[in-house]
Motif scaffolding. Structure first.
Motif, short mmCIF file in Angstrom:
data_model
loop_
_atom_site.label_atom_id
_atom_site.label_comp_id
_atom_site.label_asym_id
_atom_site.label_seq_id
_atom_site.Cartn_x
_atom_site.Cartn_y
_atom_site.Cartn_z
N CYS A 162 0.87 -1.17 0.00
CA CYS A 162 0.00 0.00 0.00
C CYS A 162 0.91 1.22 0.00
CB CYS A 162 -0.89 -0.01 1.24
SG CYS A 162 -2.09 1.35 1.32
N ASN A 163 0.96 1.89 -1.15
CA ASN A 163 1.92 3.00 -1.34
C ASN A 163 1.35 4.31 -0.78
OD1 ASN A 163 3.75 1.30 -2.69
ND2 ASN A 163 2.66 1.59 -4.62
N VAL A 164 2.09 4.90 0.15
CA VAL A 164 1.60 6.05 0.90
C VAL A 164 2.40 7.30 0.57
CG1 VAL A 164 1.32 7.02 3.22
CG2 VAL A 164 0.77 4.61 2.79
N ALA A 165 1.67 8.40 0.37
CA ALA A 165 2.28 9.74 0.33
C ALA A 165 2.03 10.37 1.68
CB ALA A 165 1.66 10.58 -0.78
N GLN A 224 3.69 1.29 2.91
CA GLN A 224 5.03 1.72 2.51
C GLN A 224 5.00 3.20 2.13
OE1 GLN A 224 7.65 -0.51 2.56
NE2 GLN A 224 6.19 -2.04 3.32
N ILE A 225 5.78 4.01 2.81
CA ILE A 225 5.86 5.43 2.45
C ILE A 225 6.78 5.56 1.24
CG2 ILE A 225 6.56 7.73 3.18
CD1 ILE A 225 5.86 6.94 6.04
N VAL A 226 6.20 5.98 0.12
CA VAL A 226 6.98 6.09 -1.12
C VAL A 226 7.20 7.54 -1.55
CG1 VAL A 226 6.22 3.83 -1.93
CG2 VAL A 226 4.90 5.87 -2.56
N ALA A 227 6.51 8.48 -0.88
CA ALA A 227 6.68 9.90 -1.22
C ALA A 227 6.36 10.74 0.00
CB ALA A 227 5.77 10.28 -2.38
N ASP A 233 2.90 17.69 -7.15
CA ASP A 233 4.24 17.20 -7.51
C ASP A 233 4.36 15.70 -7.27
OD1 ASP A 233 4.94 19.78 -8.20
OD2 ASP A 233 6.01 20.20 -6.33
N ILE A 234 3.81 15.24 -6.14
CA ILE A 234 3.88 13.82 -5.81
C ILE A 234 3.14 12.98 -6.84
CG2 ILE A 234 3.06 12.08 -4.16
CD1 ILE A 234 3.75 14.12 -1.93
N LEU A 235 1.94 13.43 -7.22
CA LEU A 235 1.13 12.66 -8.18
C LEU A 235 1.77 12.63 -9.56
CD1 LEU A 235 -2.52 13.70 -7.22
CD2 LEU A 235 -1.22 11.69 -6.50
N THR A 236 2.50 13.70 -9.90
CA THR A 236 3.20 13.73 -11.18
C THR A 236 4.35 12.73 -11.19
OG1 THR A 236 2.65 16.05 -11.52
CG2 THR A 236 4.52 15.19 -12.76
N ALA A 237 5.03 12.63 -10.05
CA ALA A 237 6.21 11.76 -9.99
C ALA A 237 5.88 10.31 -9.63
CB ALA A 237 7.20 12.33 -8.96
N ASN A 238 4.69 10.09 -9.05
CA ASN A 238 4.33 8.75 -8.59
C ASN A 238 2.92 8.40 -9.06
OD1 ASN A 238 6.56 8.10 -6.29
ND2 ASN A 238 5.98 10.26 -6.20
N ALA A 239 2.85 7.49 -10.00
CA ALA A 239 1.55 7.14 -10.57
C ALA A 239 0.79 6.13 -9.73
CB ALA A 239 1.76 6.57 -11.98
#
Length: 353
Positions: free
Chosen positions: A189-192, A220-223, A240-246
């Motif tokens: 589960c990828n977390v910002a 998992q904190i990915v951003a 910025d986060i959404l642009t870099a992490n799909a």
């Protein structure tokens, strides 16, 4: 203004002398044939009026919407008890807060002091000086000291300590992240994660507690980003986060941060239902979004309750000489202080968001 016991006794003596003189003059006038003023009860005397007391409030940041209801409750309770509040704006600057407390001490104009620290360790020494100078001190909301894992008093001599514990918020926050991800069977589960002020002691304590809970889970904190308690800053960070992490699954941040996140998601043409969101703050905005199902859950904070409890403790200390020690503002909150869609109607959003 603070007065010494001698000054107060002297003032009472003068009042008594004036009253005796007035009675003597009244008796002489009656003897001279002048009728006394009519009275339903000649033995009745006016009720004594409590002395107006002065209390300084060193705010975290006056412009923060979180602080507004806290100050409103402080001022309401103070007015009901003939106490005047003077507000000093810390403006998110711990060094400025130290200077403001120094000014309060030097003025000699105040009976009490309420501290709401920007950075707890910075205010410890000057608060001790205020207590030594004879001020009654109550601490509210933020930790006054260097241990952010406890709500216990860390400065001897406080009349009361009414705070939230950052590590407890972080623990509940982490538990909600794990639960939210499990609700969608996300692994990983990828977390910002959006910090509010990443370098602050409060932010570090909250983040460390969050990580301690999610370690070893699918979370998992990915951003990471930073909001500065500002929705506009959060919107930029999330964009910025959404642009870099799909592949972001969950966004975790404060209520102000979530407001910015919602704006960023909508501006990107994405659906809010594409993301899990958890927040902390318990604002009216947060409650509404949790009730709608837009936000999965929200860890509650209660600035109005804290303000009321802190000022009630100040009144008791100044008027009655009672110190109340540590006060847990969340002691009576339902569901361990966590707002979910099923429990949202049990909470009141104490601030706008």
């Amino acid at each position: 203004m603070r007065r010494s016991p001698l000054a107060r006794k002297s003032r009472l003596s003068l009042i008594a002398l004036a009253a005796a003189t007035a009675l003597t003059l009244g008796a002489c006038a009656a003897d001279a044939g002048e009728a006394p003023a009519p009275s339903d009860d000649d033995s009745a005397a006016p009720a004594p009026t409590e002395e107006t007391l002065q209390v300084a409030f060193i705010s975290f940041a006056v412009a923060n919407t979180y602080d507004e209801p806290m100050l409103a409750e402080i001022e309401r309770v103070a007015a009901e008890n003939n106490i005047e509040i003077t507000v000093f704006d810390g403006n998110l600057d711990p060094n400025l807060q130290v200077t403001l407390v120094q000014d309060v001490i030097a003025s000699g104009q105040y009976d009490g002091l309420i501290t709401q620290p920007v950075f707890g360790p910075a205010l410890v020494d000057i608060t001790r000086q205020a207590i030594d100078a004879g001020l009654t001190v109550v601490n509210v909301d933020q930790i006054l000291g260097d241990d952010f894992t406890t709500g216990a008093t860390q400065v001897e001599g406080l009349a009361a300590n009414v705070v939230f514990v950052p590590s407890e918020i972080g623990t509940k926050f982490g538990e909600q992240a794990v639960e939210a991800c499990a609700s969608q069977d996300l692994d990983p589960c990828n977390v910002a994660f959006l910090h509010d002020v990443k370098a602050s002691a409060i932010g570090v304590a909250l983040y460390d507690a969050f990580n301690a809970v999610v370690e070893g889970t699918p979370v998992q904190i990915v951003a990471e980003g930073e909001t500065f308690y500002n929705p506009a800053a959060a919107q930029t960070a999330v964009a910025d986060i959404l642009t870099a992490n799909a592949d972001i699954d969950l966004i975790a941040t404060s209520d102000q941060g979530l407001q910015g996140a919602v704006q960023a998601i909508e501006a990107a043409g994405r659906g809010l239902d594409e993301f899990l969101m958890i927040g902390y703050g318990g604002s009216a905005w947060g409650k509404e979004r949790v009730s709608e199902g837009v936000v999965y859950s929200n860890v509650v904070q209660a600035p109005a309750t804290e303000g009321r409890l802190a000022m009630e403790a100040m009144v008791d200390a100044l008027r009655n000489g009672n110190n109340q020690g540590d006060i847990d503002p969340f002691a009576d909150f339902p569901n361990n202080g966590v707002m979910t869609r099923d429990t949202a109607d049990q909470f009141t959003g104490e601030w706008v968001g």
